[in-house]
Scaffold this motif. Structure first.
Motif, PDB file in Angstrom:
ATOM      1  N   SER A  42       0.809  -1.222   0.000  1.00 26.74           N
ATOM      2  CA  SER A  42       0.000   0.000   0.000  1.00 26.74           C
ATOM      3  C   SER A  42       0.843   1.272   0.000  1.00 26.74           C
ATOM      4  CB  SER A  42      -0.910   0.014   1.238  1.00 26.74           C
ATOM      5  OG  SER A  42      -1.800  -1.072   1.233  1.00 26.74           O
ATOM      6  N   ALA A  43       2.156   1.127  -0.052  1.00 30.51           N
ATOM      7  CA  ALA A  43       3.041   2.298   0.018  1.00 30.51           C
ATOM      8  C   ALA A  43       3.084   3.038  -1.316  1.00 30.51           C
ATOM      9  CB  ALA A  43       4.451   1.866   0.409  1.00 30.51           C
ATOM     10  N   ASP A  44       3.590   4.268  -1.255  1.00 27.77           N
ATOM     11  CA  ASP A  44       3.843   5.059  -2.461  1.00 27.77           C
ATOM     12  C   ASP A  44       5.303   4.834  -2.848  1.00 27.77           C
ATOM     13  OD1 ASP A  44       4.315   6.939  -4.406  1.00 27.77           O
ATOM     14  OD2 ASP A  44       3.411   8.619  -3.322  1.00 27.77           O
ATOM     15  N   PHE A  45       5.534   4.078  -3.902  1.00 29.75           N
ATOM     16  CA  PHE A  45       6.904   3.678  -4.235  1.00 29.75           C
ATOM     17  C   PHE A  45       7.764   4.843  -4.729  1.00 29.75           C
ATOM     18  CE2 PHE A  45       5.516  -0.439  -3.353  1.00 29.75           C
ATOM     19  CZ  PHE A  45       6.600  -1.301  -3.344  1.00 29.75           C
ATOM     20  N   LYS A  46       7.141   5.947  -5.053  1.00 31.05           N
ATOM     21  CA  LYS A  46       7.934   7.120  -5.439  1.00 31.05           C
ATOM     22  C   LYS A  46       8.721   7.647  -4.246  1.00 31.05           C
ATOM     23  CE  LYS A  46       4.600   9.770  -6.936  1.00 31.05           C
ATOM     24  NZ  LYS A  46       3.436   8.898  -6.671  1.00 31.05           N
ATOM     25  N   VAL A  47       8.188   7.407  -3.048  1.00 31.63           N
ATOM     26  CA  VAL A  47       8.829   7.920  -1.830  1.00 31.63           C
ATOM     27  C   VAL A  47       8.964   6.787  -0.809  1.00 31.63           C
ATOM     28  CG1 VAL A  47       8.196  10.336  -2.087  1.00 31.63           C
ATOM     29  CG2 VAL A  47       6.556   8.748  -1.038  1.00 31.63           C
ATOM     30  N   LEU A  48       9.254   5.592  -1.293  1.00 27.06           N
ATOM     31  CA  LEU A  48       9.301   4.431  -0.410  1.00 27.06           C
ATOM     32  C   LEU A  48      10.330   4.596   0.701  1.00 27.06           C
ATOM     33  CD1 LEU A  48       8.361   1.602   0.327  1.00 27.06           C
ATOM     34  CD2 LEU A  48      10.012   0.679  -1.324  1.00 27.06           C
ATOM     35  N   GLY A  49      11.498   5.122   0.362  1.00 27.19           N
ATOM     36  CA  GLY A  49      12.532   5.313   1.376  1.00 27.19           C
ATOM     37  C   GLY A  49      12.062   6.218   2.510  1.00 27.19           C
ATOM     38  N   GLU A  50      11.411   7.316   2.155  1.00 28.34           N
ATOM     39  CA  GLU A  50      10.894   8.240   3.167  1.00 28.34           C
ATOM     40  C   GLU A  50       9.833   7.565   4.025  1.00 28.34           C
ATOM     41  OE1 GLU A  50       9.443  11.855   1.424  1.00 28.34           O
ATOM     42  OE2 GLU A  50      11.123  11.967   0.011  1.00 28.34           O
ATOM     43  N   GLN A  51       8.960   6.790   3.382  1.00 26.80           N
ATOM     44  CA  GLN A  51       7.888   6.147   4.131  1.00 26.80           C
ATOM     45  C   GLN A  51       8.420   5.067   5.064  1.00 26.80           C
ATOM     46  OE1 GLN A  51       4.724   5.029   1.349  1.00 26.80           O
ATOM     47  NE2 GLN A  51       3.870   7.088   1.571  1.00 26.80           N
ATOM     48  N   MET A  52       9.434   4.329   4.637  1.00 25.31           N
ATOM     49  CA  MET A  52      10.052   3.347   5.524  1.00 25.31           C
ATOM     50  C   MET A  52      10.637   4.038   6.755  1.00 25.31           C
ATOM     51  SD  MET A  52      11.932   0.469   3.147  1.00 25.31           S
ATOM     52  CE  MET A  52      13.219   1.594   2.613  1.00 25.31           C
ATOM     53  N   GLU A  53      11.301   5.155   6.531  1.00 24.02           N
ATOM     54  CA  GLU A  53      11.911   5.906   7.639  1.00 24.02           C
ATOM     55  C   GLU A  53      10.842   6.399   8.614  1.00 24.02           C
ATOM     56  OE1 GLU A  53      14.909   9.728   8.372  1.00 24.02           O
ATOM     57  OE2 GLU A  53      14.405   9.089   6.331  1.00 24.02           O
ATOM     58  N   LEU A  54       9.730   6.908   8.082  1.00 27.05           N
ATOM     59  CA  LEU A  54       8.640   7.375   8.937  1.00 27.05           C
ATOM     60  C   LEU A  54       8.031   6.222   9.734  1.00 27.05           C
ATOM     61  CD1 LEU A  54       6.783   9.902   6.609  1.00 27.05           C
ATOM     62  CD2 LEU A  54       7.987  10.443   8.734  1.00 27.05           C
ATOM     63  N   CYS A  55       7.870   5.070   9.097  1.00 31.72           N
ATOM     64  CA  CYS A  55       7.344   3.892   9.796  1.00 31.72           C
ATOM     65  C   CYS A  55       8.228   3.532  10.985  1.00 31.72           C
ATOM     66  CB  CYS A  55       7.253   2.705   8.844  1.00 31.72           C
ATOM     67  SG  CYS A  55       5.883   2.763   7.669  1.00 31.72           S
ATOM     68  N   GLU A  56       9.534   3.502  10.733  1.00 28.99           N
ATOM     69  CA  GLU A  56      10.476   3.125  11.781  1.00 28.99           C
ATOM     70  C   GLU A  56      10.492   4.152  12.915  1.00 28.99           C
ATOM     71  OE1 GLU A  56      15.086   1.523  12.194  1.00 28.99           O
ATOM     72  OE2 GLU A  56      14.372   2.316  10.277  1.00 28.99           O
ATOM     73  N   LYS A  57      10.543   5.439  12.572  1.00 27.37           N
ATOM     74  CA  LYS A  57      10.589   6.492  13.588  1.00 27.37           C
ATOM     75  C   LYS A  57       9.317   6.546  14.433  1.00 27.37           C
ATOM     76  CE  LYS A  57      13.820   9.776  11.466  1.00 27.37           C
ATOM     77  NZ  LYS A  57      13.971  11.121  10.853  1.00 27.37           N
ATOM     78  N   SER A  58       8.195   6.132  13.833  1.00 25.06           N
ATOM     79  CA  SER A  58       6.908   6.224  14.527  1.00 25.06           C
ATOM     80  C   SER A  58       6.594   4.991  15.365  1.00 25.06           C
ATOM     81  CB  SER A  58       5.791   6.457  13.509  1.00 25.06           C
ATOM     82  OG  SER A  58       6.028   7.646  12.775  1.00 25.06           O
ATOM     83  N   GLY A  59       7.431   3.954  15.262  1.00 25.87           N
ATOM     84  CA  GLY A  59       7.263   2.815  16.163  1.00 25.87           C
ATOM     85  C   GLY A  59       7.011   1.468  15.530  1.00 25.87           C
ATOM     86  N   ALA A  60       6.949   1.381  14.190  1.00 25.90           N
ATOM     87  CA  ALA A  60       6.819   0.074  13.545  1.00 25.90           C
ATOM     88  C   ALA A  60       8.124  -0.704  13.730  1.00 25.90           C
ATOM     89  CB  ALA A  60       6.499   0.230  12.065  1.00 25.90           C
ATOM     90  N   LYS A  61       8.015  -2.037  13.767  1.00 23.07           N
ATOM     91  CA  LYS A  61       9.201  -2.875  13.961  1.00 23.07           C
ATOM     92  C   LYS A  61       9.513  -3.710  12.724  1.00 23.07           C
ATOM     93  CE  LYS A  61       9.698  -1.771  18.355  1.00 23.07           C
ATOM     94  NZ  LYS A  61       9.397  -2.720  19.434  1.00 23.07           N
TER      95      LYS A  61
END
Length: 220
Positions: free
Chosen positions: A11-30
């Motif tokens: 469901s991610a936006d692959f144009k900004v996948l790197g940014e979204q992964m970083e946000l997931c990690e910073k917000s508490g996803a494991k």
């Protein structure tokens, strides 16, 4: 048991996948949930080894790879080399499930076993001490946006009871139709790893992940 959010990059936006992964990690996803489809075991196609390899080393998230493909043993080594930490395969897709699980372990990964909504939990009994994670599909595998199948809750409860009877504290992951409105029910049934796609990536990603984590902590 630790409660873990595994955002599904389907469901991610692959144009900004790197940014979204970083946000997931910073917000508490494991974990980062990575759905692989071959157009045979399920009708749809998705990404595969090259995409996983491209993000290897760019995040601290655990790479949680779910193979919806026929005879996944063929690709265990390739996914290990691409950076998979957990490789989950379908009971229904393996000619020899024990051999497949052994191959996953031999490649240095944790093994997961998953079943479709129509497959009874009983089929997992010979493998309860063989895998590090069991995935209960709460929608039909292969496409997003489906509604959670309520009968999945009883399957989660049954599986958790079977594991506890044997003194096993194995992770139970659930995938499909889970959002902020029903995740507590899934946790209460005995799951501890939650896959969420649109519920994470639609709207404010950081806020969505943080809210999932808040519910996890509040419900412990």
């Amino acid at each position: 048991m630790e409660r873990i959010l595994a955002p599904s990059i389907l469901s991610a936006d692959f144009k900004v996948l790197g940014e979204q992964m970083e946000l997931c990690e910073k917000s508490g996803a494991k974990y980062l949930h990575f759905d692989v489809m071959d157009g045979m075991f399920v009708k749809n196609l998705s990404f595969g080894v090259p995409v996983l390899a491209s993000i290897q080393g760019h995040t601290g998230l655990v790479m949680d790879v779910h193979l919806m493909i026929e005879e996944p043993i063929r690709y265990a080594e390739a996914f290990a080399n691409a950076g998979a930490d957990i490789l989950t395969v379908h009971y229904e897709a393996c000619e020899n499930l024990q051999e497949t699980v052994d191959k996953i372990h031999a490649c240095g990964m944790k093994a997961g076993i998953t079943i479709k909504p129509d497959t009874p939990v009983d089929v997992l009994m010979p493998y309860l001490d063989q895998a590090e994670m069991f995935l209960i599909m709460s929608v039909e595998p292969g496409k997003g946006g489906q509604k959670f199948i309520p009968e999945s809750l009883e399957k989660i409860r049954t599986l958790r009871a079977l594991l506890e009877e044997r003194g096993l504290h194995t992770d139970i992951e659930v995938d499909g139709g889970i959002g902020l409105d029903n995740v507590k029910t899934v946790l209460d049934a005995g799951a501890n790893v939650i896959v969420a796609g649109s519920a994470v990536f639609k709207g404010d990603l950081s806020e969505n992940v943080s809210e999932f984590v808040r519910i996890f902590e509040e419900d412990e």
